[in-house]
Scaffold this motif. Structure first.
Motif, PDB file in Angstrom:
ATOM      1  N   LEU A  30      28.150  40.866 -13.479  1.00 51.57           N
ATOM      2  CA  LEU A  30      27.381  39.798 -12.836  1.00 51.57           C
ATOM      3  C   LEU A  30      25.982  39.969 -12.535  1.00 51.57           C
ATOM      4  O   LEU A  30      25.642  40.672 -11.661  1.00 51.57           O
ATOM      5  CB  LEU A  30      28.188  39.422 -11.392  1.00 51.57           C
ATOM      6  CG  LEU A  30      29.654  39.106 -11.511  1.00 51.57           C
ATOM      7  CD1 LEU A  30      30.319  39.040 -10.050  1.00 51.57           C
ATOM      8  CD2 LEU A  30      29.840  37.906 -12.209  1.00 51.57           C
ATOM      9  N   SER A  31      25.136  39.112 -13.129  1.00 51.65           N
ATOM     10  CA  SER A  31      23.629  39.039 -12.768  1.00 51.65           C
ATOM     11  C   SER A  31      23.291  37.784 -12.218  1.00 51.65           C
ATOM     12  O   SER A  31      24.278  36.845 -12.164  1.00 51.65           O
ATOM     13  CB  SER A  31      22.915  39.228 -14.263  1.00 51.65           C
ATOM     14  OG  SER A  31      23.566  40.534 -14.761  1.00 51.65           O
ATOM     15  N   LEU A  53      31.660  44.028 -11.777  1.00 51.80           N
ATOM     16  CA  LEU A  53      30.394  44.864 -11.580  1.00 51.80           C
ATOM     17  C   LEU A  53      29.156  44.014 -11.193  1.00 51.80           C
ATOM     18  O   LEU A  53      28.952  42.980 -11.898  1.00 51.80           O
ATOM     19  CB  LEU A  53      30.053  45.923 -12.614  1.00 51.80           C
ATOM     20  CG  LEU A  53      31.135  46.662 -13.081  1.00 51.80           C
ATOM     21  CD1 LEU A  53      30.898  47.714 -14.341  1.00 51.80           C
ATOM     22  CD2 LEU A  53      31.651  47.681 -12.100  1.00 51.80           C
ATOM     23  N   VAL A  54      28.341  44.571 -10.438  1.00 55.33           N
ATOM     24  CA  VAL A  54      27.237  43.675  -9.963  1.00 55.33           C
ATOM     25  C   VAL A  54      25.850  44.304 -10.177  1.00 55.33           C
ATOM     26  O   VAL A  54      25.774  45.514  -9.992  1.00 55.33           O
ATOM     27  CB  VAL A  54      27.297  43.386  -8.333  1.00 55.33           C
ATOM     28  CG1 VAL A  54      26.120  42.786  -7.982  1.00 55.33           C
ATOM     29  CG2 VAL A  54      28.398  42.534  -8.024  1.00 55.33           C
ATOM     30  N   ASN A  55      24.791  43.543 -10.978  1.00 59.32           N
ATOM     31  CA  ASN A  55      23.659  44.135 -11.172  1.00 59.32           C
ATOM     32  C   ASN A  55      22.721  44.241  -9.702  1.00 59.32           C
ATOM     33  O   ASN A  55      22.339  43.181  -9.480  1.00 59.32           O
ATOM     34  CB  ASN A  55      22.729  43.421 -12.257  1.00 59.32           C
ATOM     35  CG  ASN A  55      21.788  44.068 -12.491  1.00 59.32           C
ATOM     36  OD1 ASN A  55      20.942  44.922 -11.702  1.00 59.32           O
ATOM     37  ND2 ASN A  55      21.111  43.959 -13.708  1.00 59.32           N
ATOM     38  N   ILE A  81      28.412  48.888  -9.475  1.00 61.33           N
ATOM     39  CA  ILE A  81      27.303  48.339  -9.452  1.00 61.33           C
ATOM     40  C   ILE A  81      26.869  48.865 -10.831  1.00 61.33           C
ATOM     41  O   ILE A  81      27.089  49.636 -11.659  1.00 61.33           O
ATOM     42  CB  ILE A  81      26.348  48.720  -8.319  1.00 61.33           C
ATOM     43  CG1 ILE A  81      26.292  50.274  -8.501  1.00 61.33           C
ATOM     44  CG2 ILE A  81      26.874  48.406  -7.208  1.00 61.33           C
ATOM     45  CD1 ILE A  81      24.805  50.906  -9.021  1.00 61.33           C
ATOM     46  N   ILE A  82      25.662  48.076 -11.482  1.00 60.39           N
ATOM     47  CA  ILE A  82      24.783  48.299 -12.483  1.00 60.39           C
ATOM     48  C   ILE A  82      23.414  48.521 -11.841  1.00 60.39           C
ATOM     49  O   ILE A  82      23.022  47.487 -10.888  1.00 60.39           O
ATOM     50  CB  ILE A  82      24.870  47.328 -13.480  1.00 60.39           C
ATOM     51  CG1 ILE A  82      26.270  46.928 -13.793  1.00 60.39           C
ATOM     52  CG2 ILE A  82      23.960  47.617 -14.642  1.00 60.39           C
ATOM     53  CD1 ILE A  82      26.424  45.550 -13.982  1.00 60.39           C
ATOM     54  N   LEU A  97      32.234  53.679  -5.301  1.00 60.09           N
ATOM     55  CA  LEU A  97      32.252  52.603  -6.458  1.00 60.09           C
ATOM     56  C   LEU A  97      31.897  53.115  -7.911  1.00 60.09           C
ATOM     57  O   LEU A  97      31.366  54.251  -8.077  1.00 60.09           O
ATOM     58  CB  LEU A  97      31.028  51.544  -6.319  1.00 60.09           C
ATOM     59  CG  LEU A  97      31.054  50.874  -4.730  1.00 60.09           C
ATOM     60  CD1 LEU A  97      29.911  50.066  -4.337  1.00 60.09           C
ATOM     61  CD2 LEU A  97      32.417  49.926  -4.812  1.00 60.09           C
ATOM     62  N   TYR A  98      32.484  52.360  -9.014  1.00 63.79           N
ATOM     63  CA  TYR A  98      32.115  52.438 -10.284  1.00 63.79           C
ATOM     64  C   TYR A  98      30.427  52.279 -10.396  1.00 63.79           C
ATOM     65  O   TYR A  98      29.868  51.451  -9.539  1.00 63.79           O
ATOM     66  CB  TYR A  98      32.669  51.268 -11.415  1.00 63.79           C
ATOM     67  CG  TYR A  98      34.002  51.592 -11.668  1.00 63.79           C
ATOM     68  CD1 TYR A  98      34.424  52.779 -12.181  1.00 63.79           C
ATOM     69  CD2 TYR A  98      34.889  50.484 -11.435  1.00 63.79           C
ATOM     70  CE1 TYR A  98      35.846  52.758 -12.404  1.00 63.79           C
ATOM     71  CE2 TYR A  98      36.064  50.765 -11.360  1.00 63.79           C
ATOM     72  CZ  TYR A  98      36.516  51.873 -11.966  1.00 63.79           C
ATOM     73  OH  TYR A  98      37.995  51.953 -12.316  1.00 63.79           O
ATOM     74  N   ALA A  99      29.680  53.146 -11.172  1.00 70.45           N
ATOM     75  CA  ALA A  99      28.324  52.822 -11.205  1.00 70.45           C
ATOM     76  C   ALA A  99      28.006  53.254 -12.726  1.00 70.45           C
ATOM     77  O   ALA A  99      28.040  54.100 -13.198  1.00 70.45           O
ATOM     78  CB  ALA A  99      27.618  54.023 -10.394  1.00 70.45           C
ATOM     79  N   ILE A 100      27.236  52.095 -13.034  1.00 66.89           N
ATOM     80  CA  ILE A 100      26.617  52.196 -14.639  1.00 66.89           C
ATOM     81  C   ILE A 100      25.061  52.246 -14.390  1.00 66.89           C
ATOM     82  O   ILE A 100      24.322  51.169 -13.792  1.00 66.89           O
ATOM     83  CB  ILE A 100      27.057  50.795 -15.301  1.00 66.89           C
ATOM     84  CG1 ILE A 100      28.568  50.985 -15.487  1.00 66.89           C
ATOM     85  CG2 ILE A 100      26.399  50.913 -16.761  1.00 66.89           C
ATOM     86  CD1 ILE A 100      29.203  49.946 -16.330  1.00 66.89           C
TER      87      ILE A 100
END
Length: 190
Positions: A30-31, A53-55, A81-82, A97-100
């Motif tokens: 999501l951006s 996942l949120v930018n 998040i990204i 959290l997941y993190a990219i």
């Protein structure tokens, strides 16, 4: 999260959100969201068994600090998040959290400084942008950080997806909705 090659919808235009919810991918990026619509978007993702996942660099109305990340997790229930910021990535990981990590290939100096930043990143995956150039640097990035790699940015055609797939990436991110559901052409290109 990346058990097989996946085409991840990157929702920049909320008019495409419902299409993304029906996509094959179990992940949605999501951006261009803001604090006013984020909670309902995350709930819809979860109701459709999607990892949201949120930018974090683009969330309107959010401070990208530890309190902002805690807010994303505890109030908005994001899964991850990204971010292009390693500090945000590492704080997110500390909070479970997941993190990219976003990695931009701009020039050789940017490549060198980006590789140095990756050494200290606790990321779960790296999104390398632009996607078509990313294939040339896959091995160099993988030597520094052994995590799944995603190609993103300017992925607009099936041929782009095939190129990233053949280079050994685990997926692509794209806002091109015509690519979100058809994986059949990948089977021919193993």
């Amino acid at each position: 999260m990346f058990k097989r090659f996946t085409i991840i919808p990157s929702v920049r235009d909320l008019r495409n959100f419902e299409i993304a919810l029906k996509s094959v991918s179990n992940v949605i990026f999501l951006s261009e969201v803001h604090l006013g619509n984020l909670k309902s978007l995350i709930k819809k993702c979860h109701d459709n068994n999607k990892i949201a996942l949120v930018n974090i660099d683009l969330v309107g109305g959010l401070a990208t600090d530890q309190m902002g990340i805690k807010l994303l997790k505890n109030l908005f229930k994001v899964d991850g998040i990204i971010s292009s910021n390693s500090t945000n990535v590492n704080m997110s990981k500390m909070l479970g959290l997941y993190a990219i990590q976003r990695f931009f290939l701009i020039d050789s100096r940017g490549l060198e400084s980006g590789l140095k930043a990756l050494k200290n990143s606790k990321c779960d995956a790296i999104e390398v942008l632009p996607g078509l150039i990313s294939t040339n640097f896959r091995d160099k990035i993988a030597k520094v950080k052994n995590v799944p790699l995603l190609g993103g940015g300017f992925i607009t055609e099936k041929s782009n997806v095939i190129e990233v797939y053949k280079a050994g990436f685990v997926g692509v991110t794209t806002s091109e909705k015509k690519l979100w559901n058809d994986y059949s052409y990948l089977k021919q290109n193993r």
